[in-house]
Design an enzyme around this catalytic site. Structure first.
Site, PDB file in Angstrom:
ATOM      1  N   ILE A 170       2.665 -18.641  -1.384  1.00 11.90           N
ATOM      2  CA  ILE A 170       1.866 -19.903  -1.925  1.00 11.90           C
ATOM      3  C   ILE A 170       1.359 -19.449  -3.198  1.00 11.90           C
ATOM      4  O   ILE A 170       0.592 -18.356  -3.189  1.00 11.90           O
ATOM      5  CB  ILE A 170       0.788 -20.545  -1.053  1.00 11.90           C
ATOM      6  CG1 ILE A 170       1.445 -20.674   0.463  1.00 11.90           C
ATOM      7  CG2 ILE A 170       0.120 -21.673  -1.292  1.00 11.90           C
ATOM      8  CD1 ILE A 170       2.249 -21.867   0.568  1.00 11.90           C
TER       9      ILE A 170
ATOM     10  N   VAL B  53       3.303 -11.634   3.393  1.00  7.84           N
ATOM     11  CA  VAL B  53       4.351 -11.666   2.460  1.00  7.84           C
ATOM     12  C   VAL B  53       4.101 -10.442   1.297  1.00  7.84           C
ATOM     13  O   VAL B  53       4.930  -9.824   0.752  1.00  7.84           O
ATOM     14  CB  VAL B  53       4.608 -12.916   1.621  1.00  7.84           C
ATOM     15  CG1 VAL B  53       3.527 -13.070   0.516  1.00  7.84           C
ATOM     16  CG2 VAL B  53       5.965 -12.930   0.964  1.00  7.84           C
ATOM     17  N   ASP B  54       2.849  -9.979   1.375  1.00  8.51           N
ATOM     18  CA  ASP B  54       2.369  -8.896   0.477  1.00  8.51           C
ATOM     19  C   ASP B  54       2.729  -7.421   1.089  1.00  8.51           C
ATOM     20  O   ASP B  54       2.132  -6.850   1.283  1.00  8.51           O
ATOM     21  CB  ASP B  54       0.884  -8.960  -0.030  1.00  8.51           C
ATOM     22  CG  ASP B  54       0.039  -9.000   1.405  1.00  8.51           C
ATOM     23  OD1 ASP B  54       0.484  -9.301   2.389  1.00  8.51           O
ATOM     24  OD2 ASP B  54      -1.168  -8.887   1.051  1.00  8.51           O
TER      25      ASP B  54
ATOM     26  N   GLU C 104      -7.104 -14.483  11.519  1.00  7.97           N
ATOM     27  CA  GLU C 104      -7.130 -13.151  12.346  1.00  7.97           C
ATOM     28  C   GLU C 104      -8.147 -13.330  13.603  1.00  7.97           C
ATOM     29  O   GLU C 104      -7.755 -12.880  14.601  1.00  7.97           O
ATOM     30  CB  GLU C 104      -7.318 -12.195  11.381  1.00  7.97           C
ATOM     31  CG  GLU C 104      -7.202 -10.576  12.040  1.00  7.97           C
ATOM     32  CD  GLU C 104      -7.175  -9.804  11.153  1.00  7.97           C
ATOM     33  OE1 GLU C 104      -6.158  -9.122  10.594  1.00  7.97           O
ATOM     34  OE2 GLU C 104      -8.239  -9.244  10.794  1.00  7.97           O
TER      35      GLU C 104
ATOM     36  N   THR D 272     -14.064  -6.090  14.353  1.00  8.18           N
ATOM     37  CA  THR D 272     -14.460  -7.145  13.438  1.00  8.18           C
ATOM     38  C   THR D 272     -14.255  -8.717  13.971  1.00  8.18           C
ATOM     39  O   THR D 272     -13.827  -9.570  13.469  1.00  8.18           O
ATOM     40  CB  THR D 272     -14.222  -7.189  12.136  1.00  8.18           C
ATOM     41  OG1 THR D 272     -12.858  -7.119  12.184  1.00  8.18           O
ATOM     42  CG2 THR D 272     -14.583  -5.874  11.472  1.00  8.18           C
TER      43      THR D 272
END
Ligand code: 2GW
Ligand code: MN
Length: 283
Positions: A53, A142-143, A233, A175
């Site tokens: 995106i 995607v990164d 997440e 976390t």
């Protein structure tokens, strides 16, 4: 080389199976020839979902090129590319049995929303389309680039991946969302592992259940004016707490070279591409 002794395919330096008997996939714990034969017998079809995106379209080329080298080689693969900029994506021609499917979707203004809305879109397309086209879905960021083999050993009913920053951390360092007002809240004395938002999957019906849950919890939070600390997440970690994954991928499957490489990490199969956060994120 394969031998059937029960003393082979054992790792003693890492946890190989969870307390609920789900395998944790590490190098040296499986025989890919046996698994390939099983999955070929079933003529398995795999969907790899990825979102590009806005400016994140820049990651796509390398993502697909490296996937062609390493992802499910020899199996049927559909790349489902969700994007708001279909014209930015050139024609990608692939060999028989593998193809790119461009799915045009809206983009959201806030990046948190861009990331979280993936759950809704994967859910919707699972029901409309993926269920008719593939057996398993693999849903990733995607990164990233593939740098070693990722094959059918990862497939199962529903799987999550150990976050590379937390495999060695104790529960109190995870976390998780810690505010009780959020639906993603996890009490301090609960939680098995810290799973990464950028890599999960399973059969299409299981991925539908997972993404539907995460999206609905996100909407409930939104109505209450709260957003979980690590977005999708956090909801994913909540889901896996009460719907345990049937398989878990080791950090071999999701690595970031910003972390020191521990002895027991024999392979780095899918690695984060460094990004200039200001350049890529502000627009
Ligand atoms: C994301 C953050 C800031 C600005 C833009 C974006 C963005 C993300 C975007 O403009 N366009 C886009 O397609 N994305 C998609 O969301 C893309 O597929 C990307 O890989 C994914 C998650 O964003 P990313 O990779 O920048 O965030 P990370 O690497 O810090 O991701 C972890 O944390 C996220 C939640 O904060 C997710 O859980 C993610 O799955 C995690 O890996
Ligand atoms: Mn990412």
């Amino acid at each position: 080389m394969y031998s059937s002794t029960i003393l082979s395919y054992r790792r003693t330096d890492v946890l190989m199976v969870t307390p609920w008997f789900a395998p944790i996939v590490w190098d040296g714990t499986y025989n890919i020839d046996i698994l390939n034969a099983q999955f070929h017998q079933r003529n398995v079809r795999v969907g790899l979902t990825v979102f590009a995106i806005k400016k994140y379209t820049v990651f796509l080329q390398r993502f697909i090129e490296t996937a062609e080298k390493f992802f499910m080689v020899g199996h049927k693969v559909n790349y489902y590319v969700f994007t708001d900029r279909p014209n930015d994506i050139g024609n990608i021609s692939l060999p028989e049995g593998r193809k790119v499917v461009i799915l045009e979707v809206p983009s959201y203004k806030r990046w948190q929303e861009v990331s979280m809305r993936r759950m809704e879109m994967i859910r919707d397309y699972s029901q409309q389309r993926f269920i008719h086209e593939v057996d398993f879905l693999v849903c990733v960021d995607v990164d990233m680039r593939f740098s070693d083999e990722v094959g059918v050993e990862i497939l199962g009913d529903v799987f999550g991946t150990l976050h590379p920053g937390f495999y060695a951390a104790s529960r109190d360092r995870f976390t998780y969302e810690r505010r009780k007002q959020s639906t993603a809240y996890i009490p301090p004395d609960e939680g098995d592992f810290y799973y990464a938002g950028g890599y999960f999957g399973g059969t299409v019906p299981e991925v539908y259940k997972l993404t539907n849950y995460c999206h609905n919890e996100m909407l409930t939070d939104k109505r209450n004016g709260i957003e979980a600390i690590w977005h999708d997440e956090s909801y994913l970690n909540k889901y896996f707490l009460y719907h345990k994954p049937t398989k878990i991928l080791s950090p071999e499957y999701l690595w970031d070279n910003g972390y020191a490489v521990p002895q027991f990490l024999k392979r780095r199969r899918f690695v984060a591409v460094p990004k200039n956060h200001n350049e890529i994120r502000n627009k």
